[in-house]
Scaffold this motif. Structure first.
Motif: not given
Length: 630
Positions: A290, A320, A323, A327
Motif C-alpha cells: 500500500w 500507509s 491501510m 489489509s
C-alpha cells in the motif's frame, strides 16, 4: 519449520526503511535495500519448508501453490482494485494505458520484466508509476514457480547433490549479475536471474549448506555483526552507490542475522523479537503493497493535498500503516486461515477468474485508448505530448546515443560541408534536442551533432554520469575529429549541474589552447514533473501557476555563474534560460496546445524550432542578418 518471531522483526527492519526511503525521510539513503532483506527471508522460509516436506515425503506442488496464492493474491488484488479506480479517475489517457499494461504485468507475475523493458531515458519517472513496486513480487513469484520444481527433481534424481546444485545456481546468478552490471544495470535491478542469488542465500542457510554458527559467542557475534551491517547499509547507503555492493551487503547481513538464531535465540534475535517490531513485521507485506501507490497518488495530487512537506510525509506514513493494518486484519489473515479447509480446485478457479477479469479490464482500457472521453479536447491535445517520440528530432541511434552499444554515425552526423560554415554541437540529450531547431533556423550553417545520454561535453572524464559510450564518443570528438578537421564553431550543451562547472572550465581552457572557437549554451528551464502534465493540471484545477510553482530552483543562478565562467575562460556564452524566460516569465507553450517541452526539460520539435529561431541571431548573426535582408 517452527515459527520464529525474530524473522517477523527482521521483516519490520526490511519494510520500515523502504517506507521511509520512499516517503523521503532524511537519513535513510539506503532504505531501498529492505527489498533485498525480503528476498533473503523469502528464500529461507520457502526453501526451508519445501526441503523439509520433500524429505518427509509430504511435499505437494498443488498445495504449495495453493498456499502461495492465498498468501499473496487476495491482498494484492484488493490493492490493485483500489489503485485501478484512482488511476481511472485521475490518470490521463496516456498514463492510464501505461497503468493498464503495468497492472496486467503485475497480475501475470511479470511486473519486473515489464518495468525492465520499459525503463528508459525518456520514460516517465518512477514517482508516476503506482505499481512499480510490484517488480519485487514478480521476482519472488518467478522464484516460487521454478525453485520448488528444481528442488523436487534434484532430490529425486540426485539427492546427495541437491544442495550443491542449488549453491552452483546461486554462484551462477551472482556471476551473471556481475557480468551484466557493466552492460545493463537496469536488468540487474529488475530481472530474476540476476536477483536469484539473494533468495538463494536464505535457501542455502535453510537447507544447511551454509552452516549456522554454534550457540554462544559465535552466534552472538554473527547476529550483532549482521544487524550492524544492515543498519549501516540502510543509514549510510545511497542509490548512487554500486547496486551490487548495496545488495550484497544487505543480503549477507540478513543471512547473518537469520543464521544467528538458528540454534537458539541470539541477542540480535531477541532485539528483533520485540513486540512492536513483530507487529509491524506481521503486516509488512500489506505495508509494502500500500505505501507506494499512496505516495504516487499524493505526489500527483490525486490524494492528500496537504501543506508542508513534513506534514505530508507524516500523513503518508500514518495512512500507509493504517491501510496495511486493515489489509492484514481483514484480508491476509482470513484468507490464510482458509489454507487447510479450502480445496485446491476452488482456490485455483477463483484465482484464475480474478486474473482473467483483470486481463479483460486492462484489454478494454487499451482498446479504448485510455478512455479519452473523460477529458476535454484541449486536455487531450496537450496530454498527448506525454507520449512524445523524440527519436526523429534527436536522431537517436545515429547522432544521439542512448545505449553503450550504439555507435556514432559519423557520415550522417559529422560530415563537413565545404560550402558552409561548420558548427559542431556536442553534449547530452540537452544538446540533441537543440539540433533540429538550430539546423532549421540556420540553413546557411552545417550543424553537426555528437551527443549521448547523460554525457557531459568534456575533454577529460570526471563526471559521475560518464558511460563507456560517452567517453568513447568524447575521446573521438576531441582527440581525433577536432584534431584533423577544421570546425568554425564548437557548441557545448548539456543538462548542466553545479558540479559540472569545474570540468567545463578545464575543457574550455584546453580548447582555447588549441585555438578553437567555443560557445557554451547554458542550462534550460526544468520542472519537477513533465510540463504537459503540469499544463493539464492548470486547466483541470483552474490553477494557472501550477507549472511555474514546479520549476526547479537554481537554474537562473547557474546560468549567471556559467556566463561568467565562459567569459573568464575565453568562450562565448548564450543563455537558453533568457531565451525561454524573457523578463523571468518562462514560455510554456510554443503555440496553442503545443507545449515547449515534452517532459521535465526536453524540447518538443516545435519547441526546438522556436528556440532555434531565438538563438540563431547570437550564433550566426551575419548569416541570419543576410537571410532576413533577403
Amino acid at each position: 519449520m517452527k515459527y520464529r518471531s525474530d524473522i517477523d522483526g527482521l521483516r519490520a527492519l526490511a519494510v520500515i526503511p523502504v517506507l521511509l526511503y520512499h516517503v523521503g525521510v532524511p537519513g535513510f539513503g539506503g532504505g531501498f535495500v529492505g527489498v533485498d532483506i525480503f528476498f533473503v527471508i523469502s528464500g529461507y522460509l520457502i526453501c526451508g519448508m519445501t526441503d523439509a516436506d520433500i524429505r518427509n515425503g509430504t511435499f505437494s506442488l498443488g498445495n504449495f501453490y495453493k498456499r502461495r496464492i492465498l498468501r499473496i493474491l487476495p491482498a494484492l488484488f484488493v490493492m490493485l482494485l483500489v489503485t485501478g479506480v484512482l488511476a481511472y479517475i485521475y490518470f490521463l489517457p496516456v498514463e492510464l494505458e501505461d497503468f493498464a499494461k503495468s497492472l496486467a504485468s503485475a497480475v501475470g507475475s511479470v511486473a519486473n520484466v515489464y518495468f525492465a523493458k520499459t525503463a528508459g531515458y525518456f520514460e516517465a519517472p518512477a514517482e508516476t508509476k503506482p505499481l512499480l513496486h510490484a517488480w519485487s513480487l514478480g521476482v519472488e513469484e518467478q522464484f516460487y514457480l521454478v525453485v520448488p520444481v528444481v528442488m523436487l527433481v534434484a532430490y529425486r534424481f540426485a539427492p546427495k547433490r541437491a544442495r550443491l546444485l542449488l549453491a552452483i545456481g546461486a554462484v551462477m546468478s551472482f556471476a551473471a549479475a556481475i557480468a551484466m552490471s557493466t552492460r545493463n544495470e537496469t536488468f540487474v535491478f529488475y530481472l530474476t536471474p540476476f536477483r536469484a542469488w539473494e533468495l538463494a542465500l536464505g535457501a542455502l542457510l535453510a537447507i544447511g549448506f551454509i552452516p549456522a554458527p554454534p550457540r554462544g559467542m559465535w552466534s552472538n557475534v554473527c547476529g550483532l555483526a549482521g544487524l550492524t551491517l544492515l543498519l549501516g547499509v540502510i543509514l549510510a547507503g545511497s542509490s548512487s552507490a554500486p547496486l551490487l555492493l548495496m545488495t550484497s551487503l544487505a543480503g549477507v547481513g540478513a543471512t547473518m542475522v537469520i543464521a544467528s538464531s538458528e540454534r537458539g535465540i541470539s541477542p540480535a534475535g531477541r532485539l528483533l523479537s520485540l513486540r512492536p517490531l513483530v507487529f509491524v513485521g506481521l503486516m509488512s507485506y500489506s505495508l509494502y503493497l500500500w505505501h507506494w501507490p499512496l505516495i504516487v497518488f499524493q505526489r500527483t495530487d490525486a490524494v492528500l493535498k496537504t501543506g508542508s512537506s513534513a506534514s505530508t510525509k507524516l500523513l503518508l506514513i500514518v495512512l500507509s500503516v493504517g491501510m496495511a493494518y486493515l489489509s492484514w486484519k481483514l484480508i491476509e489473515l482470513p484468507f490464510r486461515s482458509m489454507a487447510r479447509n479450502t480445496s485446491r480446485t476452488k482456490v485455483f478457479t477463483a484465482a484464475s477468474g480474478a486474473m482473467a477479469s483483470a486481463f479483460v479490464i486492462c484489454g478494454l482500457v487499451l482498446l479504448a485508448g485510455g478512455a479519452p472521453f473523460r477529458f476535454p479536447e484541449r486536455v487531450l491535445q496537450i496530454s498527448a505530448y506525454l507520449a512524445y517520440d523524440s527519436s526523429a528530432a534527436f536522431r537517436t541511434g545515429r547522432c544521439f546515443l542512448l545505449t553503450n552499444h550504439q555507435q556514432l554515425d559519423t557520415e550522417t552526423c559529422m560530415t563537413r560541408d565545404p560550402a558552409r560554415p561548420n558548427y559542431l554541437l556536442i553534449g547530452d540529450s540537452h544538446a540533441a534536442h537543440l539540433w533540429l531547431g538550430l539546423a532549421s533556423a540556420m540553413p546557411g550553417v552545417n550543424v553537426m551533432q555528437a551527443s549521448a545520454s547523460l554525457c557531459r561535453p568534456a575533454v577529460q572524464g570526471g563526471s559521475h554520469y560518464d558511460s563507456p559510450a560517452c567517453r568513447r564518443m568524447m575521446d573521438f570528438v576531441f582527440n581525433d575529429f577536432l584534431a584533423n578537421n577544421r570546425i568554425d564553431k564548437i557548441l557545448l550543451a548539456a543538462s548542466w549541474k553545479d558540479e559540472d562547472l569545474p570540468i567545463l572550465a578545464t575543457t574550455l581552457d584546453l580548447l582555447k589552447a588549441r585555438g578553437l572557437r567555443v560557445t557554451v549554451l547554458g542550462p534550460i528551464v526544468e520542472y519537477d514533473s513533465a510540463l504537459p502534465r503540469l499544463l493539464v493540471d492548470e486547466i483541470l484545477r483552474d490553477d494557472p501557476a501550477a507549472a511555474r510553482a514546479m520549476r526547479r530552483p537554481g537554474v537562473h543562478e547557474r546560468d549567471s555563474a556559467m556566463s561568467h565562467l565562459a567569459a573568464d575562460h575565453g568562450a562565448s556564452y548564450v543563455s537558453l534560460y533568457d531565451a525561454i524566460c524573457p523578463d523571468g516569465r518562462c514560455d510554456e507553450y510554443v503555440a496553442a496546445n503545443v507545449p515547449m517541452q515534452f517532459d521535465e526539460g526536453h524540447l518538443t520539435s516545435q519547441g526546438s524550432i522556436e528556440l532555434g529561431r531565438r538563438l540563431a541571431p547570437f550564433l550566426a548573426p551575419k548569416l541570419v542578418g543576410a537571410r532576413d535582408a533577403n
